[in-house]
Enzyme design. Structure first.
Site, mmCIF file in Angstrom:
data_model
loop_
_atom_site.group_PDB
_atom_site.id
_atom_site.type_symbol
_atom_site.label_atom_id
_atom_site.label_comp_id
_atom_site.label_asym_id
_atom_site.label_seq_id
_atom_site.Cartn_x
_atom_site.Cartn_y
_atom_site.Cartn_z
ATOM 1 N N ASP A 160 16.053 24.486 43.989
ATOM 2 C CA ASP A 160 14.990 23.524 44.301
ATOM 3 C C ASP A 160 14.734 22.549 43.156
ATOM 4 O O ASP A 160 14.355 21.399 43.397
ATOM 5 C CB ASP A 160 13.711 24.221 44.777
ATOM 6 C CG ASP A 160 13.080 25.080 43.715
ATOM 7 O OD1 ASP A 160 13.794 25.482 42.774
ATOM 8 O OD2 ASP A 160 11.873 25.357 43.821
ATOM 9 N N ASP B 177 19.142 33.427 44.685
ATOM 10 C CA ASP B 177 17.770 33.888 44.967
ATOM 11 C C ASP B 177 17.364 33.751 46.435
ATOM 12 O O ASP B 177 16.411 34.399 46.872
ATOM 13 C CB ASP B 177 16.760 33.109 44.105
ATOM 14 C CG ASP B 177 17.093 33.203 42.627
ATOM 15 O OD1 ASP B 177 17.641 34.240 42.213
ATOM 16 O OD2 ASP B 177 16.820 32.238 41.883
ATOM 17 N N ARG C 211 21.270 22.030 32.486
ATOM 18 C CA ARG C 211 19.920 21.550 32.780
ATOM 19 C C ARG C 211 19.745 20.261 31.986
ATOM 20 O O ARG C 211 20.209 20.153 30.856
ATOM 21 C CB ARG C 211 18.903 22.630 32.415
ATOM 22 C CG ARG C 211 19.148 23.884 33.272
ATOM 23 C CD ARG C 211 17.955 24.777 33.433
ATOM 24 N NE ARG C 211 18.018 25.475 34.720
ATOM 25 C CZ ARG C 211 18.530 26.695 34.902
ATOM 26 N NH1 ARG C 211 19.043 27.357 33.897
ATOM 27 N NH2 ARG C 211 18.533 27.246 36.098
ATOM 28 N N ARG D 241 14.196 35.508 40.634
ATOM 29 C CA ARG D 241 13.102 34.665 40.109
ATOM 30 C C ARG D 241 11.767 35.123 40.686
ATOM 31 O O ARG D 241 11.450 36.288 40.622
ATOM 32 C CB ARG D 241 13.372 33.180 40.387
ATOM 33 C CG ARG D 241 14.515 32.654 39.565
ATOM 34 C CD ARG D 241 14.402 31.172 39.354
ATOM 35 N NE ARG D 241 14.420 30.453 40.625
ATOM 36 C CZ ARG D 241 14.459 29.138 40.725
ATOM 37 N NH1 ARG D 241 14.486 28.400 39.637
ATOM 38 N NH2 ARG D 241 14.489 28.548 41.902
ATOM 39 N N ASP E 8 15.717 31.512 47.798
ATOM 40 C CA ASP E 8 14.297 31.156 47.863
ATOM 41 C C ASP E 8 14.087 29.706 48.297
ATOM 42 O O ASP E 8 13.155 29.044 47.848
ATOM 43 C CB ASP E 8 13.639 31.404 46.489
ATOM 44 C CG ASP E 8 14.330 30.639 45.362
ATOM 45 O OD1 ASP E 8 15.424 30.086 45.588
ATOM 46 O OD2 ASP E 8 13.774 30.592 44.259
ATOM 47 N N THR F 113 22.063 29.062 45.299
ATOM 48 C CA THR F 113 21.336 29.949 44.383
ATOM 49 C C THR F 113 21.432 31.370 44.925
ATOM 50 O O THR F 113 21.413 31.565 46.144
ATOM 51 C CB THR F 113 19.845 29.548 44.235
ATOM 52 O OG1 THR F 113 19.119 30.673 43.708
ATOM 53 C CG2 THR F 113 19.205 29.144 45.535
ATOM 54 N N GLY G 3 21.040 26.915 38.031
ATOM 55 C CA GLY G 3 21.771 28.182 37.896
ATOM 56 C C GLY G 3 23.019 28.169 38.754
ATOM 57 O O GLY G 3 22.989 27.653 39.867
HETATM 58 P P1 ADP Z 1 17.623 24.970 40.006
HETATM 59 O O1 ADP Z 1 18.240 23.801 40.688
HETATM 60 O O2 ADP Z 1 18.540 26.143 39.965
HETATM 61 O O3 ADP Z 1 16.247 25.286 40.566
HETATM 62 P P2 ADP Z 1 16.400 23.811 37.582
HETATM 63 O O4 ADP Z 1 14.986 24.005 38.015
HETATM 64 O O5 ADP Z 1 16.728 24.141 36.173
HETATM 65 O O6 ADP Z 1 17.461 24.587 38.466
HETATM 66 O O7 ADP Z 1 16.768 22.263 37.807
HETATM 67 C C1 ADP Z 1 18.045 21.761 37.491
HETATM 68 C C2 ADP Z 1 17.937 20.341 37.007
HETATM 69 O O8 ADP Z 1 17.383 19.513 38.033
HETATM 70 C C3 ADP Z 1 17.032 20.100 35.810
HETATM 71 O O9 ADP Z 1 17.632 20.402 34.576
HETATM 72 C C4 ADP Z 1 16.763 18.608 35.930
HETATM 73 O O10 ADP Z 1 17.827 17.850 35.407
HETATM 74 C C5 ADP Z 1 16.702 18.403 37.438
HETATM 75 N N1 ADP Z 1 15.299 18.380 37.860
HETATM 76 C C6 ADP Z 1 14.455 19.428 37.982
HETATM 77 N N2 ADP Z 1 13.222 19.018 38.340
HETATM 78 C C7 ADP Z 1 13.270 17.663 38.402
HETATM 79 C C8 ADP Z 1 12.318 16.629 38.726
HETATM 80 N N3 ADP Z 1 11.038 16.918 39.017
HETATM 81 N N4 ADP Z 1 12.767 15.362 38.730
HETATM 82 C C9 ADP Z 1 14.036 15.054 38.425
HETATM 83 N N5 ADP Z 1 14.973 15.974 38.115
HETATM 84 C C10 ADP Z 1 14.602 17.253 38.111
#
Ligand code: ADP
Length: 321
Positions: free
Chosen positions: A106, A130, A75, A174, A132, A128, A14
């Protein structure tokens, strides 16, 4: 120590206000140290595709105060696979990139940790709204989101008091209540409903009745989206004692807008610190602001350790009511 002549930066997950100021700070710190800076478009998806742009003085001119992220964010499901990550490493090798700064939440840090585990120097910056993420008191964008929500709520207050209304305002965050709690204290809300605390609808109705009987002209409930929607809550509140309930969902406006000075300063400090960290051999860590001091902590802390709401802020909601 690995050579560190060319550093790349990406934004992922995000978006949040302040990300552009952090990108600028990474690029400026590279320039200051006679290193090259490369921007990766669309997060990990762009990393896999080798969608790179040089971040020279011109490219970062005038971006500091803009919301969103000039590098775009996306993503990437592919990056979650070993094959996707191998492709990303290959692209960075081909482009002569020696280290990476990942700005995101995260989820993005899981990806950063995976690169670090593959031996690629990677440092995270928490971005972020959030807030969090464990390992930092504030994330980039949180302060701006609080202020954006506050501005909207001040306008709602005006109309709420004219009509003896109960306003239920749903804010983002979230699964966490950091944004809701900060907004509630800043707006002088009578109630805050967050995922971290149990909710008794019966008790809330009783309090609302008592408040109406005391001739309070209006009442404000700040609801974190992680609990339920404002519409659902409105349905559950069968008896509001006389108040006319109204629902407002602040939604995506909280993610946009120009960053506050706090967020710009935080982003600039974190961008510089992360880049300097890479230059001295740091990897697998994120930057955090703890008690106004920048520190590094292991990336996995961001998701493995619980971050608690401030008991002091929570107690203020009751004390100030
Ligand atoms: P945020 O960083 O805001 O928490 P997301 O959870 O959508 O957002 O994660 C962003 C991107 O990080 C995902 O689209 C993916 O490419 C990568 N990512 C998330 N989890 C994993 C993971 N377990 N291993 C590798 N890449 C990951």
């Amino acid at each position: 120590m690995n050579k560190m002549d060319r550093i790349a930066v990406l934004t992922s997950g995000g978006d949040s206000p302040g990300m552009n100021a952090a990108i600028r700070a990474v690029a400026r710190t590279c320039m200051f140290n006679d290193k090259e800076c490369i921007g990766v478009m669309r997060g990990y998806e762009g990393l896999i595709e080798g969608d790179f742009v040089p971040l020279d003085r011109k490219a970062i001119g005038g971006i500091m105060h803009r919301g969103g992220t000039v590098l775009k964010t996306a993503r990437s499901e592919r990056f979650k696979t070993p094959e996707g990550r191998e492709l990303a490493l290959e692209q960075m090798r081909k482009a002569g990139i020696d280290g990476l700064v990942v700005i995101g939440g995260d989820g993005s840090f899981h990806g950063a940790k995976a690169l670090h585990d593959l031996g690629f120097p990677t440092v995270g910056i928490p971005g972020t709204i959030d807030n969090d993420i464990t390992g930092t008191d504030e994330t980039i964008g949180f302060d701006t989101a609080v202020n954006t929500a506050l501005e909207a709520i001040r306008k709602l207050r005006d109309t709420a008091s004219s009509h003896e209304r109960l306003f239920i305002v749903e804010v983002m965050g979230r699964n966490a209540g950091f944004l809701a709690l900060e907004v509630a204290v800043a707006s002088g809300a009578e109630y805050v409903v967050v995922p971290e605390l149990p909710l008794s609808i019966g008790q809330l109705c009783k309090q609302l009745k008592a408040s109406y009987a005391e001739h309070r002209s209006h009442t404000l409930i700040i609801l974190a989206e992680g609990v339920m929607s404002a519409a659902q809550m409105c349905e559950k509140l069968q008896d509001t004692g006389g108040y006319d309930p109204r629902v407002t969902v602040l939604g995506y406006i909280q993610r946009g807008g120009s960053p506050t000075s706090f967020d710009i300063v935080l982003s600039t400090r974190m961008g510089a610190f992360a880049t300097e960290g890479l230059l001295i051999g740091k990897s697998g860590v994120m930057v955090g602001n703890i008690n106004h001091k920048l520190v590094f902590s292991d990336l996995e802390r961001a998701w493995s350790e619980h971050k608690s709401l401030s008991p002091e802020l929570l107690s203020l909601i009751t004390k100030m009511n």
